[in-house]
Design an enzyme around this catalytic site. Structure first.
Site, short mmCIF file in Angstrom:
data_model
loop_
_atom_site.label_atom_id
_atom_site.label_comp_id
_atom_site.label_asym_id
_atom_site.label_seq_id
_atom_site.Cartn_x
_atom_site.Cartn_y
_atom_site.Cartn_z
N ASP A 175 -6.27 -78.23 31.76
CA ASP A 175 -5.06 -78.02 32.54
C ASP A 175 -3.87 -78.19 31.59
O ASP A 175 -3.55 -79.31 31.18
CB ASP A 175 -5.03 -79.06 33.67
CG ASP A 175 -3.72 -79.01 34.44
OD1 ASP A 175 -2.90 -78.10 34.15
OD2 ASP A 175 -3.52 -79.88 35.30
N HIS A 213 1.50 -56.17 17.90
CA HIS A 213 0.24 -55.53 17.51
C HIS A 213 0.46 -54.18 16.83
O HIS A 213 -0.43 -53.67 16.16
CB HIS A 213 -0.75 -55.44 18.68
CG HIS A 213 -0.39 -54.45 19.74
ND1 HIS A 213 0.49 -54.71 20.75
CD2 HIS A 213 -0.81 -53.18 19.95
CE1 HIS A 213 0.59 -53.66 21.53
NE2 HIS A 213 -0.19 -52.70 21.07
N LYS A 267 -1.42 -51.69 13.11
CA LYS A 267 -1.94 -50.32 13.16
C LYS A 267 -1.94 -49.72 11.76
O LYS A 267 -0.97 -49.87 11.01
CB LYS A 267 -1.12 -49.47 14.13
CG LYS A 267 -1.29 -49.91 15.59
CD LYS A 267 -0.58 -48.99 16.56
CE LYS A 267 -0.46 -49.56 17.96
NZ LYS A 267 -1.65 -49.45 18.79
N GLU A 290 3.38 -43.28 26.66
CA GLU A 290 2.17 -43.87 27.23
C GLU A 290 1.74 -43.05 28.43
O GLU A 290 2.57 -42.53 29.17
CB GLU A 290 2.43 -45.30 27.68
CG GLU A 290 2.91 -46.21 26.58
CD GLU A 290 2.98 -47.63 27.07
OE1 GLU A 290 1.93 -48.28 27.17
OE2 GLU A 290 4.08 -48.08 27.40
N ASP A 313 10.07 -54.39 27.06
CA ASP A 313 8.62 -54.41 26.89
C ASP A 313 8.18 -53.66 25.63
O ASP A 313 7.23 -54.07 24.96
CB ASP A 313 7.95 -53.77 28.12
CG ASP A 313 6.43 -53.83 28.07
OD1 ASP A 313 5.90 -54.92 27.78
OD2 ASP A 313 5.78 -52.80 28.31
N HIS A 322 8.06 -53.05 19.58
CA HIS A 322 7.27 -52.05 18.87
C HIS A 322 8.13 -50.96 18.20
O HIS A 322 7.95 -50.65 17.03
CB HIS A 322 6.27 -51.38 19.82
CG HIS A 322 5.40 -52.36 20.56
ND1 HIS A 322 4.93 -53.52 20.00
CD2 HIS A 322 4.92 -52.36 21.83
CE1 HIS A 322 4.19 -54.18 20.88
NE2 HIS A 322 4.17 -53.50 22.00
N LYS A 379 6.43 -44.89 30.28
CA LYS A 379 5.11 -44.98 30.88
C LYS A 379 4.90 -43.73 31.74
O LYS A 379 5.85 -43.08 32.13
CB LYS A 379 5.01 -46.24 31.75
CG LYS A 379 5.37 -47.53 30.99
CD LYS A 379 4.40 -48.64 31.24
CE LYS A 379 4.76 -49.92 30.52
NZ LYS A 379 4.46 -49.94 29.10
C1 BG6 Z 1 2.26 -53.81 25.11
C2 BG6 Z 1 3.10 -53.58 26.34
O1 BG6 Z 1 2.94 -54.62 24.18
O2 BG6 Z 1 1.98 -52.57 24.48
C3 BG6 Z 1 2.40 -52.64 27.30
O3 BG6 Z 1 3.34 -54.82 26.99
C4 BG6 Z 1 2.04 -51.35 26.59
O4 BG6 Z 1 3.22 -52.36 28.42
C5 BG6 Z 1 1.25 -51.66 25.31
O5 BG6 Z 1 1.27 -50.55 27.47
C6 BG6 Z 1 1.03 -50.39 24.49
O6 BG6 Z 1 0.18 -50.69 23.41
P1 BG6 Z 1 -0.67 -49.52 22.70
O7 BG6 Z 1 -1.30 -50.17 21.51
O8 BG6 Z 1 -1.66 -49.05 23.74
O9 BG6 Z 1 0.30 -48.45 22.35
#
Ligand code: BG6
Length: 487
Positions: free
Chosen positions: A91, A176, A180, A214, A233, A238, A338
């Site tokens: 917890d 992330h 790539k 996306e 977001d 990114h 999106k």
């Molecule tokens: C995330 C976002 O950081 O990246 C998501 O919170 C998004 O909303 C995602 O869909 C996209 O990642 P990728 O690697 O699929 O382009």
């Protein structure tokens, strides 16, 4: 960058049962183990509040891999991976409970990587709990998932809290996209090839487009997404990270500090978007119902749990100017949304048109050369050039061709989209591909000003049908400058 070897590690995943862990982290760990990149003694400790056991967690992990891995599960790899698992019910709100973690870690002989796959409001509890249990040693690291706050002020609070317990060199802020392959290849492309190093500025480049489209919607994350929107977001992190890799000056070497310094300078040079120019420079959109690959999908306001009055944007496009010597007069057009036609992340560098055209029979206006860098789902690099149509009919007529500069073995699938590499780098202790505090804060500062200007403007986002490339005003944004999107 770093070597392949690292000390045995205890990888503690806070939020071990959560979405990120099940969709991305476990898959990445599987891929790393499959490629023999996980140190043989490395252990994985999933921490969560539910009363699971090592056995039941293993079953959950197995199910997740079957669901999300887009290849069949190799029994030998699975046996090796699952033997590393441990599960700890904890917890997070009770600091005393962190003592339980001491019992499963071996900090004398191993490094500890604490991966925070949980919402940021829990970060301070974890830091304080680890401190109280005396688990913050020199060999302990902390990996923080985005969002690191929702604006400059909240990100400063988070950073202050984490830095009151960990040194900056022990903190790994993850984006992330920096894991790539093609984003990293930008360093090689730009700084190892003289044809690009000498042709990378306002004297040869007309403008640059960055698209992160996306196909997915908000994937059941209404509460998170509606407070965030696509600007916070996706663009704050990114897209701005991609932008820094394209725009930065050559770093003196590949050390983390050198690269961070150059990226910060780009972020500092972004021309502010404020009340006076926000209307002209940005476009906000929100998806309505539509069709994606022939399948009907609902609009943003019909998503599960939706507030039907929401004015949060699921699409944003903007013109960004970088006020420095290299990029004077070169617009960067950024767009991300999106529920667009299909998943596509790419950078297109448009070179300047030639001053005089002697091939009017083929093209009244000679099209510009383009460098197209595909990030996903396809990875690779192409150059669009003009050449002569072969033949002996006595004319010199031109055609456009794409030269494929792909460097990747397309059979190698980077399924986790960056997490494999970043997990490994955090275990190796190399934070070059992670974000420094100053970068996050510069990015927030710039984005906050846009957010404030939007609030004052109080314009509703422009609707666009799901399965398209966004609202018409995104086309108008470029048309005003006499340009069009690369579609
Ligand atoms: C995330 C976002 O950081 O990246 C998501 O919170 C998004 O909303 C995602 O869909 C996209 O990642 P990728 O690697 O699929 O382009």
């Amino acid at each position: 960058m770093s070597e392949n070897k690292y000390k045995p590690c205890d990888l503690v995943i806070f939020g071990g049962l959560g979405d990120l862990s099940r969709r991305k982290l476990l898959m990445s760990l599987y891929q790393l183990d499959k490629s023999n990149l996980l140190e043989p003694q490395t252990k994985i400790i999933a921490v969560d509040r539910l009363p699971e056991t090592r056995e039941s967690f293993t079953q959950i992990a197995h199910k997740s891999l079957l669901e999300f891995l887009n290849e069949s599960l190799d029994d030998v790899v699975w046996a090796r991976l699952s033997a590393r698992f441990n599960y700890l019910q904890l917890d997070i709100s009770n600091l005393e409970e962190f003592k339980k973690l001491s019992a499963v870690l071996d900090q004398k002989n191993r490094i500890t990587v604490n991966y925070l796959a949980i919402p940021p409001f829990l970060f301070s509890n974890i830091c304080n709990g680890l401190k109280k249990a005396k688990l913050v040693t020199k060999e302990a690291r902390i990996v923080m998932e985005k969002p690191i706050g929702h604006d400059l002020a909240s990100s400063q609070v988070i950073n202050d809290t984490v830095q009151s317990v960990f040194q900056e060199s022990q903190i790994y802020r993850i984006d992330h996209y920096l894991g790539k392959e093609t984003v990293l290849n930008l360093l090689a492309l730009r700084f190892a090839n003289s044809i690009f190093t000498t042709n990378w500025s306002h004297s040869t480049i007309d403008h640059i487009q960055i698209t992160v489209a996306e196909e997915v919607g908000i994937e059941g994350r209404w509460d998170y997404f509606d407070h965030s929107g696509q600007l916070r977001d996706m663009l704050q992190n990114h897209l701005l990270q991609i932008l820094t890799f394209i725009a930065m000056e050559p770093p003196v070497n590949l050390e983390a500090q050198s690269i961070h310094n150059e990226k910060i300078k780009v972020l500092q040079a972004l021309r502010p978007i404020e009340d006076y120019n926000v209307g002209k420079r940005t476009v906000r959109g929100q998806y309505a119902a539509g069709y994606i690959k022939g399948k009907e999908v609902v609009g943003y306001l019909e998503e599960e749990g939706a507030n039907t009055q929401s004015t949060t944007e699921s699409f944003v496009a903007m013109r960004v100017d970088i006020d420095n010597w290299r990029w004077a007069g070169v617009p960067f057009y950024l767009r991300t949304g999106k529920r667009m036609s299909y998943k596509r992340t790419e950078i297109v560098v448009y070179f300047k048109q030639l001053p005089h055209n002697i091939f009017k029979d083929s093209f009244y206006d000679l099209p510009p050369n383009k460098l197209i860098i595909h990030l996903q789902p396809k990875e690779g690099v192409e150059i669009e050039i003009l050449n002569k149509i072969p033949g002996i009919d006595g004319t010199i007529r031109l055609q456009k061709n794409k030269l494929d500069l792909s460097f990747l073995n397309q059979d190698k699938k980077h399924v986790s989209g960056g997490y494999e590499r970043l997990l490994l780098e955090s275990m190796r202790g190399n934070n070059t591909l992670f974000i420094s505090r100053e970068e996050t804060e510069q990015a927030w500062k710039w984005v906050d000003s846009i957010q404030r200007a939007w609030q004052k403007l109080s314009d509703a986002p422009k609707p666009y049908p799901a399965g398209t490339w966004g609202p018409n005003s995104a086309d108008a944004l470029l048309a005003r400058d006499g340009r069009t999107w690369e579609d």
